[in-house]
Design an enzyme around this catalytic site. Structure first.
Site, PDB file in Angstrom:
ATOM      1  CB  CYS A   1      -3.110  -4.796   2.494  1.00 33.81           C
ATOM      2  SG  CYS A   1      -2.201  -4.773   0.950  1.00 33.81           S
TER       3      CYS A   1
ATOM      4  CG  HIS B   1       1.131  15.668   3.770  1.00 32.93           C
ATOM      5  ND1 HIS B   1       1.437  15.860   2.448  1.00 32.93           N
ATOM      6  CD2 HIS B   1       0.159  14.729   3.791  1.00 32.93           C
ATOM      7  CE1 HIS B   1       0.665  15.087   1.696  1.00 32.93           C
ATOM      8  NE2 HIS B   1      -0.117  14.377   2.484  1.00 32.93           N
TER       9      HIS B   1
ATOM     10  CB  SER C   1      -1.084   0.021   1.074  1.00 30.43           C
ATOM     11  OG  SER C   1      -2.052  -1.001   0.812  1.00 30.43           O
TER      12      SER C   1
END
Lengths: 117, 117
Positions: A83, A68, A63
């Site tokens: 996952c 940020h 995934s």
């Protein structure tokens, strides 16, 4: 409860402000975290903003990891979405808290893809 | 409550399974969503998995959009993370639900970066 994915949302506060604006350092930190949790890195994209701030994405076969940063507030938002059972995303939390020098962090785990059975 | 970012976590179920495995379609859908909400696209990375499934990231100046699909379950996990007041992330939900043909979707909004004032 059986979910396809595990999504960790990290709030990293009280971080080292210089580090939060250092795109090379952040790229290294996310790639190290991906490696440590046993993920397979497919690609990465990092962007430096002016006057400050960095966005970075590491796409993994399991995934993604995203960061940020807001250096002016000593704050970083980090997502670790995985996952499968071959990776251990919790390990990435410890690594990133340490590398970013966060003095105050919190974590929410969201299961993703809970399917009707 | 004043947060730096708004993070929408979408669970899209009952989607069109063919669409969920169509990397070109999904890239177009995410870019259209980014455009519609008024975001500035900085880059994108999409990956096709075997035997099925797609991961896609669109990095925007206002943060990111990500999709992971499981065509075999008709399921997609979508994240829409934005900051600032110039974008309207809710618009992306409607667009993606429509394009992916989701018959059953849910949405959680997580504020990111709630700083002590």
């Amino acid at each position: 409860m059986n979910a396809l994915g595990k999504h960790l949302l990290l709030e990293l506060k009280g971080c080292n402000k210089e580090v939060l604006n250092d795109i090379g350092f952040l790229k290294g930190a996310l790639l190290a975290a991906a490696d440590e949790i046993g993920a397979t890195v497919l690609g990465e994209s990092f962007y430096q903003f002016a006057p400050q701030g960095v966005t970075g994405v590491v796409v993994i076969a399991e995934s993604h990891l995203v960061i940020h940063t807001w250096p002016e507030y000593g704050y970083a938002a980090v997502d670790i979405f995985t996952c499968g059972n071959s990776v251990q995303p919790e390990k990435a939390v410890e690594i990133l808290v340490g590398k970013l020098g966060s003095k105050n962090h919190s974590e929410i785990e969201m299961p993703r893809g809970i399917l009707d059975t």
